[in-house]
Write a protein that holds these residues in place. Structure first.
Motif, PDB file in Angstrom:
ATOM      1  N   VAL A 182      -5.546  -7.741  10.933  1.00  0.00           N
ATOM      2  CA  VAL A 182      -4.399  -7.166  11.644  1.00  0.00           C
ATOM      3  C   VAL A 182      -3.390  -6.614  10.631  1.00  0.00           C
ATOM      4  N   LEU A 183      -3.124  -7.357   9.591  1.00  0.00           N
ATOM      5  CA  LEU A 183      -2.198  -6.902   8.558  1.00  0.00           C
ATOM      6  C   LEU A 183      -2.709  -5.627   7.887  1.00  0.00           C
ATOM      7  N   PHE A 184      -3.982  -5.590   7.523  1.00  0.00           N
ATOM      8  CA  PHE A 184      -4.563  -4.429   6.859  1.00  0.00           C
ATOM      9  C   PHE A 184      -4.501  -3.191   7.754  1.00  0.00           C
ATOM     10  N   TYR A 185      -4.949  -3.323   9.003  1.00  0.00           N
ATOM     11  CA  TYR A 185      -4.944  -2.171   9.897  1.00  0.00           C
ATOM     12  C   TYR A 185      -3.527  -1.742  10.270  1.00  0.00           C
ATOM     13  N   GLY A 186      -2.605  -2.690  10.315  1.00  0.00           N
ATOM     14  CA  GLY A 186      -1.210  -2.328  10.550  1.00  0.00           C
ATOM     15  C   GLY A 186      -0.657  -1.480   9.421  1.00  0.00           C
ATOM     16  N   VAL A 187      -0.982  -1.842   8.184  1.00  0.00           N
ATOM     17  CA  VAL A 187      -0.543  -1.061   7.029  1.00  0.00           C
ATOM     18  C   VAL A 187      -1.195   0.315   7.035  1.00  0.00           C
ATOM     19  N   VAL A 188      -2.475   0.395   7.341  1.00  0.00           N
ATOM     20  CA  VAL A 188      -3.183   1.681   7.370  1.00  0.00           C
ATOM     21  C   VAL A 188      -2.593   2.590   8.442  1.00  0.00           C
ATOM     22  N   ILE A 189      -2.331   2.053   9.617  1.00  0.00           N
ATOM     23  CA  ILE A 189      -1.760   2.867  10.698  1.00  0.00           C
ATOM     24  C   ILE A 189      -0.342   3.312  10.333  1.00  0.00           C
ATOM     25  N   ALA A 190       0.442   2.410   9.717  1.00  0.00           N
ATOM     26  CA  ALA A 190       1.799   2.783   9.305  1.00  0.00           C
ATOM     27  C   ALA A 190       1.747   3.894   8.260  1.00  0.00           C
ATOM     28  N   LEU A 191       0.830   3.808   7.307  1.00  0.00           N
ATOM     29  CA  LEU A 191       0.695   4.868   6.303  1.00  0.00           C
ATOM     30  C   LEU A 191       0.256   6.182   6.935  1.00  0.00           C
TER      31      LEU A 191
END
Length: 92
Positions: free
Chosen positions: A76-85
């Motif tokens: 969840v943390l990884f995909y949240g960062v990817v989506i935010a980027l």
């Protein structure tokens, strides 16, 4: 005093005997591993083994659930960062 020490030794011996009685055979472990392959059923069984009646697989089930929670949290943390980027770069 001596009877108290004798009772403690007998208690330790009884615990050692009960641990060998509750061991799981290789066939039972193979069935457990087969259950772990089936989606959704594996999570349900981990909760049953981990928090249900006393089972020799209790510690394994709890450790597996902890690892699942850690992996889900990291995903969840990884995909949240990817989506935010993605959204910040997409604005330019």
């Amino acid at each position: 005093m001596e009877s108290y020490e004798t009772e403690q030794r007998e208690g330790l011996q009884n615990n050692a005997i009960s641990k060998t009685v509750s061991e799981i055979s290789v066939g039972e472990w193979l069935i457990s591993m087969l259950i772990m392959i089936i989606p959704i059923v594996n999570i349900v069984m981990l909760f049953i083994w981990g928090f249900g009646s006393p089972d020799p697989r209790r510690n394994y089930a709890r450790a597996s659930l902890i690892w699942m929670a850690i992996c889900i949290g990291l995903a969840v943390l990884f995909y949240g960062v990817v989506i935010a980027l993605f959204f910040t770069v997409g604005g330019y």
